[in-house]
Motif scaffolding. Structure first.
Motif, short mmCIF file in Angstrom:
data_model
loop_
_atom_site.label_atom_id
_atom_site.label_comp_id
_atom_site.label_asym_id
_atom_site.label_seq_id
_atom_site.Cartn_x
_atom_site.Cartn_y
_atom_site.Cartn_z
N MET A 1 0.84 -1.18 0.00
CA MET A 1 0.00 0.00 0.00
C MET A 1 0.89 1.24 0.00
SD MET A 1 -3.19 1.08 2.41
CE MET A 1 -4.23 -0.12 1.65
N ALA A 2 0.42 2.32 -0.58
CA ALA A 2 1.22 3.54 -0.74
C ALA A 2 1.05 4.54 0.39
CB ALA A 2 0.86 4.20 -2.07
N ILE A 3 0.29 4.23 1.43
CA ILE A 3 0.14 5.18 2.54
C ILE A 3 1.45 5.22 3.32
CG2 ILE A 3 -1.07 5.64 4.70
CD1 ILE A 3 -3.54 4.38 3.37
N ILE A 4 2.00 6.42 3.52
CA ILE A 4 3.32 6.56 4.15
C ILE A 4 3.27 7.21 5.52
CG2 ILE A 4 4.52 6.62 1.94
CD1 ILE A 4 4.75 9.72 2.40
N GLY A 5 2.12 7.69 5.96
CA GLY A 5 2.07 8.33 7.26
C GLY A 5 0.69 8.88 7.56
N LEU A 6 0.63 9.70 8.60
CA LEU A 6 -0.61 10.30 9.05
C LEU A 6 -0.39 11.80 9.15
CD1 LEU A 6 -3.46 9.81 10.38
CD2 LEU A 6 -2.25 9.77 12.55
N HIS A 7 -1.23 12.59 8.50
CA HIS A 7 -1.14 14.05 8.53
C HIS A 7 -2.31 14.56 9.36
CE1 HIS A 7 -0.02 18.04 6.94
NE2 HIS A 7 -1.33 18.28 6.97
N THR A 8 -2.01 15.26 10.43
CA THR A 8 -3.02 15.78 11.33
C THR A 8 -3.04 17.30 11.22
OG1 THR A 8 -2.63 13.95 12.84
CG2 THR A 8 -3.76 15.86 13.73
N ILE A 9 -4.21 17.90 11.27
CA ILE A 9 -4.34 19.36 11.19
C ILE A 9 -5.01 19.85 12.47
CG2 ILE A 9 -5.36 21.30 9.95
CD1 ILE A 9 -5.36 19.52 7.43
N VAL A 10 -4.42 20.88 13.07
CA VAL A 10 -5.03 21.57 14.20
C VAL A 10 -5.48 22.93 13.69
CG1 VAL A 10 -4.60 22.59 16.47
CG2 VAL A 10 -3.57 20.38 15.89
N TYR A 11 -6.77 23.22 13.76
CA TYR A 11 -7.29 24.51 13.34
C TYR A 11 -7.35 25.43 14.56
CZ TYR A 11 -8.68 22.43 8.92
OH TYR A 11 -8.67 21.81 7.70
N SER A 12 -6.94 26.68 14.37
CA SER A 12 -6.97 27.65 15.47
C SER A 12 -7.01 29.06 14.92
CB SER A 12 -5.73 27.48 16.35
OG SER A 12 -5.67 28.50 17.33
N SER A 13 -7.73 29.93 15.61
CA SER A 13 -7.70 31.35 15.27
C SER A 13 -6.39 31.99 15.73
CB SER A 13 -8.90 32.07 15.91
OG SER A 13 -8.84 31.93 17.32
N HIS A 14 -5.57 31.23 16.44
CA HIS A 14 -4.25 31.67 16.91
C HIS A 14 -3.17 30.75 16.33
CE1 HIS A 14 -6.95 33.58 19.78
NE2 HIS A 14 -5.95 34.42 20.05
N ALA A 15 -3.22 30.53 15.03
CA ALA A 15 -2.35 29.55 14.38
C ALA A 15 -0.87 29.81 14.62
CB ALA A 15 -2.65 29.49 12.88
N GLU A 16 -0.44 31.05 14.54
CA GLU A 16 0.99 31.33 14.74
C GLU A 16 1.43 30.97 16.14
OE1 GLU A 16 2.49 35.09 13.38
OE2 GLU A 16 1.19 35.06 11.61
N GLU A 17 0.60 31.27 17.14
CA GLU A 17 0.95 30.93 18.52
C GLU A 17 0.96 29.41 18.74
OE1 GLU A 17 -1.34 33.19 17.62
OE2 GLU A 17 -1.13 35.00 18.84
N VAL A 18 0.02 28.71 18.11
CA VAL A 18 -0.01 27.25 18.25
C VAL A 18 1.21 26.64 17.56
CG1 VAL A 18 -1.29 25.14 17.71
CG2 VAL A 18 -2.52 27.16 18.54
N ARG A 19 1.59 27.17 16.40
CA ARG A 19 2.82 26.70 15.74
C ARG A 19 4.02 26.93 16.64
NH1 ARG A 19 0.99 29.88 10.87
NH2 ARG A 19 -0.40 28.45 9.79
N ALA A 20 4.08 28.09 17.29
CA ALA A 20 5.19 28.39 18.20
C ALA A 20 5.20 27.41 19.37
CB ALA A 20 5.10 29.83 18.70
N PHE A 21 4.03 27.00 19.84
CA PHE A 21 3.95 26.01 20.92
C PHE A 21 4.60 24.69 20.49
CE2 PHE A 21 1.75 22.37 22.78
CZ PHE A 21 1.93 22.60 24.13
N PHE A 22 4.22 24.19 19.33
CA PHE A 22 4.80 22.93 18.86
C PHE A 22 6.29 23.07 18.57
CE2 PHE A 22 0.35 21.86 18.19
CZ PHE A 22 0.32 20.52 18.54
N ARG A 23 6.70 24.22 18.07
CA ARG A 23 8.11 24.45 17.74
C ARG A 23 8.95 24.71 18.99
NH1 ARG A 23 8.10 29.53 14.99
NH2 ARG A 23 8.29 30.31 17.11
N ASP A 24 8.51 25.64 19.86
CA ASP A 24 9.34 26.12 20.95
C ASP A 24 9.15 25.37 22.26
OD1 ASP A 24 10.14 28.02 19.10
OD2 ASP A 24 8.74 29.53 19.84
N VAL A 25 7.94 24.92 22.55
CA VAL A 25 7.68 24.22 23.80
C VAL A 25 7.91 22.73 23.65
CG1 VAL A 25 5.93 23.68 25.55
CG2 VAL A 25 6.08 25.99 24.60
N LEU A 26 7.33 22.13 22.61
CA LEU A 26 7.49 20.69 22.41
C LEU A 26 8.76 20.34 21.62
CD1 LEU A 26 3.81 19.61 21.72
CD2 LEU A 26 5.06 19.65 23.88
#
Length: 116
Positions: free
Chosen positions: A1-26
């Protein structure tokens, strides 16, 4: 099968801050895949569960192998937990506040993990 992974999307009205959380905190590595700061994060191995329910929905949980230690480390980085730890037969679970008022789950599984 050609499935190679799982892509998850988090929707937020504060997208830049949530991206910073995943980048800087985690500290998840990322690529600016689409340009302009649209970061795509590398995630640890994933698993998928299907539960019965009356209404279709999806949930996102981060997994750890030591919930108290992970909570201590994240608290030191300024993370707020929105729920007390709930001990279940399958694991211990809590939730992390994300910027903008959303949350994601955090749990330590007690159940066997699927083979990788």
């Amino acid at each position: 099968m050609a499935i190679i992974g799982l892509h998850t999307i988090v929707y937020s009205s504060h997208a830049e801050e949530v991206r910073a959380f995943f980048r800087d905190v985690l500290d998840y590595p990322s690529a600016d895949a689409a340009g302009g700061g649209w970061l795509i994060f590398a995630m640890p191995p994933a698993e998928l569960a299907v539960h019965p329910g009356d209404e279709p929905r999806q949930e996102l949980y981060l997994m750890c192998d030591d919930l108290p230690a992970t909570m201590t480390e994240l608290t030191a980085k300024g993370v707020t937990f929105t729920k007390p730890v709930d001990e279940q037969r399958w694991g211990a679970i809590t939730a992390i506040a994300l910027p903008g008022g959303t949350e994601i789950g955090l749990y330590q599984p007690y159940h066997p993990l699927p083979p990788r």
